[in-house]
Write an enzyme that holds these catalytic residues in place. Structure first.
Site, PDB file in Angstrom:
ATOM      1  N   HIS A 112      41.086  53.411   1.680  1.00 45.57           N
ATOM      2  CA  HIS A 112      41.449  52.432   0.524  1.00 45.57           C
ATOM      3  C   HIS A 112      41.906  53.409  -0.576  1.00 45.57           C
ATOM      4  O   HIS A 112      42.137  52.632  -1.546  1.00 45.57           O
ATOM      5  CB  HIS A 112      40.457  51.592   0.387  1.00 45.57           C
ATOM      6  CG  HIS A 112      40.861  50.235  -0.508  1.00 45.57           C
ATOM      7  ND1 HIS A 112      40.688  49.827  -1.587  1.00 45.57           N
ATOM      8  CD2 HIS A 112      41.620  49.321  -0.176  1.00 45.57           C
ATOM      9  CE1 HIS A 112      41.292  48.836  -2.067  1.00 45.57           C
ATOM     10  NE2 HIS A 112      42.075  48.479  -1.011  1.00 45.57           N
ATOM     11  N   LYS A 114      43.561  55.542  -3.377  1.00 44.46           N
ATOM     12  CA  LYS A 114      45.035  55.836  -3.922  1.00 44.46           C
ATOM     13  C   LYS A 114      44.883  57.044  -4.660  1.00 44.46           C
ATOM     14  O   LYS A 114      44.461  57.015  -6.087  1.00 44.46           O
ATOM     15  CB  LYS A 114      45.630  54.542  -4.603  1.00 44.46           C
ATOM     16  CG  LYS A 114      45.777  53.337  -3.959  1.00 44.46           C
ATOM     17  CD  LYS A 114      44.592  52.433  -3.751  1.00 44.46           C
ATOM     18  CE  LYS A 114      44.862  51.087  -3.054  1.00 44.46           C
ATOM     19  NZ  LYS A 114      43.769  50.223  -2.829  1.00 44.46           N
ATOM     20  N   ASP A 119      50.497  69.945  -7.725  1.00 44.94           N
ATOM     21  CA  ASP A 119      50.557  71.227  -8.040  1.00 44.94           C
ATOM     22  C   ASP A 119      49.081  71.593  -8.659  1.00 44.94           C
ATOM     23  O   ASP A 119      48.873  72.742  -9.318  1.00 44.94           O
ATOM     24  CB  ASP A 119      51.597  71.803  -9.246  1.00 44.94           C
ATOM     25  CG  ASP A 119      52.867  71.971  -8.738  1.00 44.94           C
ATOM     26  OD1 ASP A 119      53.104  72.321  -7.666  1.00 44.94           O
ATOM     27  OD2 ASP A 119      53.914  71.623  -9.294  1.00 44.94           O
ATOM     28  N   HIS A 300      45.143  42.539  -9.079  1.00 43.45           N
ATOM     29  CA  HIS A 300      44.822  43.635  -8.109  1.00 43.45           C
ATOM     30  C   HIS A 300      44.085  44.814  -8.535  1.00 43.45           C
ATOM     31  O   HIS A 300      43.745  45.705  -8.015  1.00 43.45           O
ATOM     32  CB  HIS A 300      46.028  44.069  -7.360  1.00 43.45           C
ATOM     33  CG  HIS A 300      45.682  45.026  -6.213  1.00 43.45           C
ATOM     34  ND1 HIS A 300      45.918  46.154  -6.298  1.00 43.45           N
ATOM     35  CD2 HIS A 300      45.580  44.422  -4.922  1.00 43.45           C
ATOM     36  CE1 HIS A 300      45.724  46.725  -4.903  1.00 43.45           C
ATOM     37  NE2 HIS A 300      45.348  45.458  -4.104  1.00 43.45           N
ATOM     38  N   LYS A 302      41.134  47.168 -10.803  1.00 44.75           N
ATOM     39  CA  LYS A 302      39.696  47.518 -10.442  1.00 44.75           C
ATOM     40  C   LYS A 302      39.627  48.244 -11.649  1.00 44.75           C
ATOM     41  O   LYS A 302      39.170  49.664 -11.552  1.00 44.75           O
ATOM     42  CB  LYS A 302      39.691  48.285  -9.349  1.00 44.75           C
ATOM     43  CG  LYS A 302      40.200  47.545  -8.037  1.00 44.75           C
ATOM     44  CD  LYS A 302      41.529  47.981  -7.422  1.00 44.75           C
ATOM     45  CE  LYS A 302      42.033  47.679  -6.049  1.00 44.75           C
ATOM     46  NZ  LYS A 302      41.916  46.172  -5.953  1.00 44.75           N
ATOM     47  N   ASP A 307      30.818  48.926 -23.861  1.00 43.46           N
ATOM     48  CA  ASP A 307      30.790  49.718 -25.373  1.00 43.46           C
ATOM     49  C   ASP A 307      32.023  50.284 -25.726  1.00 43.46           C
ATOM     50  O   ASP A 307      33.188  49.746 -25.502  1.00 43.46           O
ATOM     51  CB  ASP A 307      29.334  50.601 -25.428  1.00 43.46           C
ATOM     52  CG  ASP A 307      28.249  49.599 -25.343  1.00 43.46           C
ATOM     53  OD1 ASP A 307      28.180  48.541 -25.566  1.00 43.46           O
ATOM     54  OD2 ASP A 307      26.966  50.216 -24.998  1.00 43.46           O
TER      55      ASP A 307
END
Length: 425
Positions: A112, A114, A119, A300, A302, A307
């Site tokens: 899952h 991404k 380089d 979608h 996350k 603080d």
């Protein structure tokens, strides 16, 4: 073991409008190497734009490895794959599986993550897949999401991780199984690269979740940050049904006077998402946690912050799949400027696009509520262990070109699942 690395710079990228052009530009301009992992790659306008950027780089001799998930990206046509492989791009499919009566069978333990590394000098980590539904012009079901662009020494850690996953997935099955049973992480074998020099002042850590050595690392860092919060916690998460220990930290923080706010889905892409999160509303609100439902379109993202310093952006939801089954990756950032910038974005989201849920909105009494509370409490207390009983197979990577039957006619409309199904090497 994840470690803090200083000297990094982070740029927040909100939605596909900011993310895609920047990633495609960096890939197309790559000089030596592109490493890319994604759960979803669709053959729509976004997927084709990514393909073009990869082809532009590959035709100049750039070494490119692309890893897609066999469950999340099942319908890429042979023509799409062949265009990449013939240009020299290595396309790896994580756990490809044949369909059973038309249904995908590799439901659990998905790749899952991404991640993009260009380089060895620049990386991208977040929750945005390569699909048109991350663009506002997709319509009411377009997704709200976040990623970060990273420069600095942390990029070397991310690159090393991706290379290690490629090595692990390509080793002979017997070797992989032995390493899996010994719970030993693979070491990367790759050309040497200079560690990127300092690019900013941010301390950061790259944290992953797997089913071997890092089963609860991301959740643990969430709990540590919430436990240490003194002023505020803002958490925006698409799929929210965390374990008991994380919920307890949220409730305890609110009770000691921390401003704890959750941004959850109000227009979910899957109805069960809102139903599951809704089971927790009464307990959270009773402890003083504030809940905001994002209503413009499916959430979608996350991301979270506490603080004035701590933030995280990544692929991990706070639900059973992400916390107990999926392979995930987050960056954790200690930087005042980035924390404030992310906080401003989330404040605008709450003010302009969310509806706050009040205790009166979920006021319930009676035996059903007590029975439901009892069930939810015990489910949350034990589900990480229960999900751990599911088969923890050794992940395997298969080159996409090997899924294509060399003797078969190439049908541009057929997905990789349907070409010589089940054949792996």
């Amino acid at each position: 073991m994840s470690k803090w690395v200083e000297g990094n710079a982070f740029s927040l990228l909100e939605n596909g409008e900011a993310f895609f052009p920047r990633v495609f530009e960096c890939i197309a301009a790559a000089e030596r190497e592109v490493l890319l992992e994604t759960f979803i790659l669709f053959e729509d306008k976004v997927g084709k734009a990514l393909q073009q950027a990869l082809l532009t780089a590959a035709r100049r001799g750039v070494q490119i490895d692309v890893t897609i998930d066999g469950y999340g990206s099942p319908d890429l046509s042979p023509a799409f794959i062949l265009a990449l492989t013939q240009a020299g791009v290595r396309v790896h499919v994580f756990d490809p599986s044949p369909r059973l009566w038309g249904y995908r069978t590799n439901l659990f333990r998905r790749m899952h993550r991404k991640i993009v590394v260009v380089d060895g000098a620049r990386a991208f980590v977040g929750g945005i897949n390569y699909a048109a539904d991350h663009l506002a012009d997709f319509g009411p079901t377009a997704k709200q999401d976040y990623a970060v662009e990273i420069e600095g020494p942390l990029v070397a850690d991310i690159r090393e991780f991706v290379l290690a996953q490629l090595q692990l997935g390509q080793e002979p099955a017997g070797n992989r199984l032995r390493k899996f049973l010994r719970r030993r992480a693979a070491s990367p074998v790759a050309p040497e690269r200079d560690t990127p020099s300092a690019a900013g002042s941010a301390h950061a850590m790259f944290v992953t979740r797997d089913n071997r050595d890092h089963q609860s690392d991301i959740e643990r860092h969430y709990r540590i940050a919430i436990r240490g919060a003194r002023r505020r916690v803002i958490l925006a998460n698409a799929y929210f049904f965390p374990g008991y220990r994380l919920l307890r930290q949220l409730r305890k923080a609110a009770r000691r006077g921390v401003d704890v706010r959750l941004i959850l889905q109000g227009q979910p892409d899957m109805p069960i998402v809102k139903i599951a999160a809704g089971l927790l509303y009464h307990h959270l609100l009773a402890a003083g946690v504030k809940i905001y439902e994002y209503r413009d379109r499916p959430l979608h993202g996350k991301v979270a912050l506490t603080d004035d310093e701590w933030s995280t952006v990544g692929s991990s939801n706070l639900d059973p799949l992400s916390l107990s089954l999926n392979l995930e990756a987050n960056v954790i950032i200690k930087d005042h400027a980035f924390n404030q910038h992310l906080g401003e974005h989330l404040e605008q989201l709450m003010q302009n696009s969310c509806q706050q849920i009040l205790a009166s909105d979920v006021a319930e009494t009676g035996m059903w509520v007590r029975l439901r509370s009892f069930f939810v409490f015990h489910l949350l207390r034990h589900y990480p262990a229960w999900f751990g009983w599911l088969p923890a197979h050794v992940p395997r990577l298969t080159l996409a070109e090997k899924l294509l039957d060399a003797d078969a006619d190439v049908d541009a409309d057929a997905g990789i699942d349907y070409v010589n199904e089940g054949r792996t090497s």
